[in-house]
Design a protein around this motif. Structure first.
Motif, mmCIF file in Angstrom:
data_model
loop_
_atom_site.group_PDB
_atom_site.id
_atom_site.type_symbol
_atom_site.label_atom_id
_atom_site.label_comp_id
_atom_site.label_asym_id
_atom_site.label_seq_id
_atom_site.Cartn_x
_atom_site.Cartn_y
_atom_site.Cartn_z
ATOM 1 N N ILE A 288 -6.495 -3.560 -6.025
ATOM 2 C CA ILE A 288 -5.398 -4.510 -6.184
ATOM 3 C C ILE A 288 -5.950 -5.930 -6.261
ATOM 4 O O ILE A 288 -5.487 -6.764 -7.067
ATOM 5 C CB ILE A 288 -4.392 -4.385 -5.011
ATOM 6 C CG1 ILE A 288 -3.654 -3.046 -5.093
ATOM 7 C CG2 ILE A 288 -3.408 -5.542 -5.018
ATOM 8 C CD1 ILE A 288 -2.856 -2.859 -6.360
ATOM 9 N N TYR A 311 -3.101 2.795 -8.234
ATOM 10 C CA TYR A 311 -2.077 3.747 -7.788
ATOM 11 C C TYR A 311 -2.538 5.189 -7.995
ATOM 12 O O TYR A 311 -2.473 6.006 -7.064
ATOM 13 C CB TYR A 311 -0.772 3.508 -8.536
ATOM 14 C CG TYR A 311 0.308 4.509 -8.178
ATOM 15 C CD1 TYR A 311 1.056 4.361 -7.017
ATOM 16 C CD2 TYR A 311 0.556 5.616 -8.980
ATOM 17 C CE1 TYR A 311 2.026 5.290 -6.669
ATOM 18 C CE2 TYR A 311 1.514 6.548 -8.647
ATOM 19 C CZ TYR A 311 2.250 6.375 -7.483
ATOM 20 O OH TYR A 311 3.194 7.308 -7.147
ATOM 21 N N VAL A 333 5.508 1.126 -0.451
ATOM 22 C CA VAL A 333 4.274 0.895 -1.192
ATOM 23 C C VAL A 333 4.479 1.199 -2.677
ATOM 24 O O VAL A 333 4.042 0.447 -3.552
ATOM 25 C CB VAL A 333 3.121 1.746 -0.613
ATOM 26 C CG1 VAL A 333 1.887 1.673 -1.508
ATOM 27 C CG2 VAL A 333 2.776 1.287 0.792
ATOM 28 N N ALA A 336 6.314 -1.588 -4.251
ATOM 29 C CA ALA A 336 5.473 -2.774 -4.403
ATOM 30 C C ALA A 336 4.551 -2.643 -5.611
ATOM 31 O O ALA A 336 4.292 -3.627 -6.316
ATOM 32 C CB ALA A 336 4.663 -3.004 -3.128
ATOM 33 N N PHE A 337 4.036 -1.440 -5.866
ATOM 34 C CA PHE A 337 3.238 -1.220 -7.070
ATOM 35 C C PHE A 337 4.075 -1.505 -8.321
ATOM 36 O O PHE A 337 3.607 -2.152 -9.265
ATOM 37 C CB PHE A 337 2.730 0.225 -7.119
ATOM 38 C CG PHE A 337 1.389 0.431 -6.483
ATOM 39 C CD1 PHE A 337 0.240 -0.031 -7.099
ATOM 40 C CD2 PHE A 337 1.264 1.083 -5.269
ATOM 41 C CE1 PHE A 337 -1.005 0.156 -6.529
ATOM 42 C CE2 PHE A 337 0.020 1.274 -4.678
ATOM 43 C CZ PHE A 337 -1.113 0.811 -5.307
ATOM 44 N N HIS A 355 3.474 -10.439 -5.060
ATOM 45 C CA HIS A 355 3.545 -8.973 -4.955
ATOM 46 C C HIS A 355 2.189 -8.377 -4.582
ATOM 47 O O HIS A 355 2.129 -7.376 -3.864
ATOM 48 C CB HIS A 355 4.057 -8.370 -6.259
ATOM 49 C CG HIS A 355 5.490 -8.676 -6.554
ATOM 50 N ND1 HIS A 355 6.500 -8.454 -5.634
ATOM 51 C CD2 HIS A 355 6.096 -9.207 -7.655
ATOM 52 C CE1 HIS A 355 7.660 -8.814 -6.157
ATOM 53 N NE2 HIS A 355 7.440 -9.274 -7.377
ATOM 54 N N LEU A 359 1.702 -6.154 -1.315
ATOM 55 C CA LEU A 359 1.148 -4.805 -1.416
ATOM 56 C C LEU A 359 -0.089 -4.673 -0.546
ATOM 57 O O LEU A 359 -0.285 -3.654 0.134
ATOM 58 C CB LEU A 359 0.816 -4.492 -2.873
ATOM 59 C CG LEU A 359 0.277 -3.094 -3.201
ATOM 60 C CD1 LEU A 359 1.197 -2.019 -2.662
ATOM 61 C CD2 LEU A 359 0.101 -2.942 -4.704
#
Length: 639
Positions: A288, A311, A333, A336-337, A355, A359
């Motif tokens: 991320i 992810y 979660v 949030a992705f 974001h 996350l």
């Protein structure tokens, strides 16, 4: 009614067509030319260094061979790329490899060029660099003893009688110089294609899983007996594609207390054992941060690709384990992705920053981290939650057939859900043991099953709605029943029963496996909770069946059609959400309440599909009610 159904189907197709294509393209088949390019690059990278001393090749013939392989790899890549500018980055990388080998550059420079070209080729051709399942140490040992020990020796020292007869001699897996730039992925490619100019033949007759087993075992032999220290913050993908040199550098960056012992642990233990959930979450957080940096550097496409990989490669393999522990935090979660990718697609710098930080905080907390798993309660809730959805549908179908005076047709429904139980177990087993399924492919399969079930539910709900006004013309309905419940309709009911239970059965098995992993030593508690949850589902289904059948005929069909409509909405929403999560559809978040258990997510594509279903069902109901006086008149004439 047919017109309304066509509108709904068109809306679904348009919504899918307007979305962008899948982010990760389909990979090539095993043993393809694209994989051969990577194998040649690995061979040049490793053997060029072994043949170099003080800036010059030791063996001129071997140097000429490496130069020829570099040229072959470049020509093969050019042929695969064909005409077009989209392949220019890989062409430049391949030309750089050949140029450095021709100039007799330092081994480090050649290895760097080969590594850059290999990474570009893997990305360009969507090559798989990691096994679909974790290697089996027992299977690997048996395969090595059967196929490799005669030449390479039981310990990998190549000290056998057969090895002494070969020219060049077989590779010594315990050689530090060879291990430094060797990886399981390179060994896997050698097993697939063989090594030209040596006695190492292709082992392509072995399955991909067995070749991966051997590849990891070869690396394990190279570190047999070394001091090891774990755990290590490395995923199976990193261990598979990384050389010892790369793993050592990674562990140094992550602050491992003893990086060399960490590499030994990765090769001896981590490759063959289940990774702790915390390691996967840390890996996801790093990716991320990489996506966030790529967006800040003005590379939104790379940022979106890395976010999808975070992810699918980091979080999704842990999802079942984490959802079994804390479903709510896991859903947060996932949301949030979705929000992060939506901000990337909009080019919203502030949104990406916010974001990404949110996350990261959710992953740092970890779904349920520090919370003790109560095996009995967790198993009970899993089986109750997954079973109720299927039981409601099957119970409604059975009750409907009983009310319509066709108890003989109930066997079709029973046959459907009974067949779904072993099918769910078999599907899970195939995906885990036989079929190589990537995370994005697994999401696609789940989405396909959910959307197919939604289509069937949508169709059956229309049939149920057409019986709403049966309270005024029961006799007419019974005379028409044989036409309505013909063989084709009965098979449709059986298929619907199968799909509903099949999807839940496969998910339940997956969640049970995850729970057993999280609650080691408490298998009996998990089994007791599963049994209690199953009994609760059976009791709920029996209660619903008896209660619903006491409703008046019109109310019965109204309630049944509403239930089928709700399930269609849930399945459709879940299917669309799976496609968004896997990158097959672009995220389009909107301000809307999220109800995960109903498949309702604040995403425009899914909501439009669900709204279309609702509009079609409501339209069909209104059309049916407007026909009510005419039907009542015909019923009176028939009497």
């Amino acid at each position: 009614m047919k017109f309304i159904f066509k509108i709904a189907r068109a809306a679904l197709l348009v919504g899918t067509a307007c979305a962008r294509p899948p982010a990760p393209p389909a990979g090539p088949v095993e043993g393809s030319d694209a994989e051969r390019v990577v194998a040649l690059l690995d061979y040049v990278s490793g053997d060029y260094a072994l043949n170099a001393r003080e800036g010059a090749p030791v063996n001129r013939a071997e140097y000429e061979e490496q130069l020829r392989f570099a040229a072959d790899a470049r020509r093969l890549a050019d042929r695969l790329l064909g005409a077009g500018a989209d392949g220019e980055p890989l062409r430049r990388r391949m030309a750089e490899v050949e140029s450095r080998v021709r100039a007799q550059a330092r081994p480090e420079a050649v290895a760097e060029a080969c590594r850059a070209a290999r990474e570009e080729a893997i990305l360009r051709f969507a090559l798989r660099t990691t096994p679909a399942e974790r290697p089996s140490l027992a299977r690997a040992q048996a395969l090595y003893a059967e196929s490799c020990a005669v030449c390479h020796g039981a310990t990998g020292e190549a000290d056998t009688e057969r090895a002494a007869q070969l020219d060049p001699p077989p590779a010594r897996f315990r050689s530090p110089d060879r291990l430094r730039d060797l990886s399981p992925f390179r060994v896997y490619n050698s097993l697939t294609f063989g090594v030209p100019g040596t006695a190492m033949a292709s082992f392509e007759s072995l399955s991909p899983a067995d070749r991966w087993n051997l590849a990891f075992y070869v690396m394990r032999l190279g570190h047999e007996g070394e001091a090891k220290r774990g755990p290590v913050e490395l995923t199976l993908a990193e261990i598979a594609s990384g050389s010892d040199r790369e793993l050592l550098q990674s562990l140094i960056r992550h602050g491992h207390p003893d990086p060399p012992a960490g590499v030994a642990y990765a090769r001896q233990e981590a490759a063959f054992g289940e990774t702790p959930a915390g390691i996967g979450l840390d890996r996801t957080r790093r990716m991320i941060r990489q996506a966030r940096q790529a967006f800040a550097d003005g590379r939104p496409d790379d940022a979106d690709r890395v976010a999808i990989d975070a992810y699918l490669q980091g979080f999704e393999p842990l999802e079942a384990r984490l959802r079994a522990r804390d479903p709510r935090a896991t859903a947060e979660v996932e949301g949030a992705f979705r929000d992060l990718r939506a901000a990337i697609s909009r080019g919203d710098a502030a949104g990406v920053e916010g974001h990404a930080l949110r996350l990261d905080a959710l992953l740092a907390a970890g779904p349920g981290r520090g919370r003790p798993v109560v095996p009995f309660v967790a198993a009970f809730l899993i089986y109750l939650r997954e079973g109720l959805e299927a039981a409601l549908l099957v119970g409604a179908l059975l009750a409907g057939l009983r009310r319509l005076g066709r108890p003989d047709a109930r066997r079709y429904v029973h046959a459907g859900w009974l067949a779904a139980l072993p099918a769910g177990l078999a599907t899970w087993w195939l995906f885990q043991r036989v079929v190589s399924v990537r995370a994005d492919e697994r999401e696609l399969v789940e989405a396909g099953v959910a959307l197919l079930a939604a289509v069937v539910l949508f169709s059956v709900s229309f049939w149920m709605i057409s019986k709403i006004e049966a309270r005024r013309w029961t006799g007419y309905l019974r005379r028409r029943l044989e036409d309505s419940l013909n063989g084709r309709r009965l098979m449709l009911l059986a298929g619907l029963s199968f799909l509903a239970v099949y999807r839940e059965a496969a998910e339940t098995v997956l969640f049970t496996q995850a729970l057993l992993l999280e609650a080691r030593g408490h298998a009996a508690h998990v089994g007791a909770g599963a049994a209690a949850g199953t009994l609760a589902v059976v009791a709920a289904a029996a209660l619903m069946s008896r209660t619903v059948t006491r409703l008046p005929m019109g109310a019965f069909f109204a309630v049944s059609s509403a239930l089928l409509c709700a399930l269609a909405i849930s399945f459709a929403g879940s299917g669309i959400y799976d496609l968004v999560a896997a990158g097959y559809l672009a995220p389009r978040p909107v301000a809307f309440p999220e109800i995960p258990w109903m498949g309702i997510h604040p995403d425009l594509t899914g909501l439009l599909v669900q709204l279309t279903i609702v509009a079609a069902i409501v339209g069909a109901a209104l059309t049916t009610l407007r026909r009510r006086p005419a039907e009542a008149g015909r019923s009176a004439q028939d009497r």
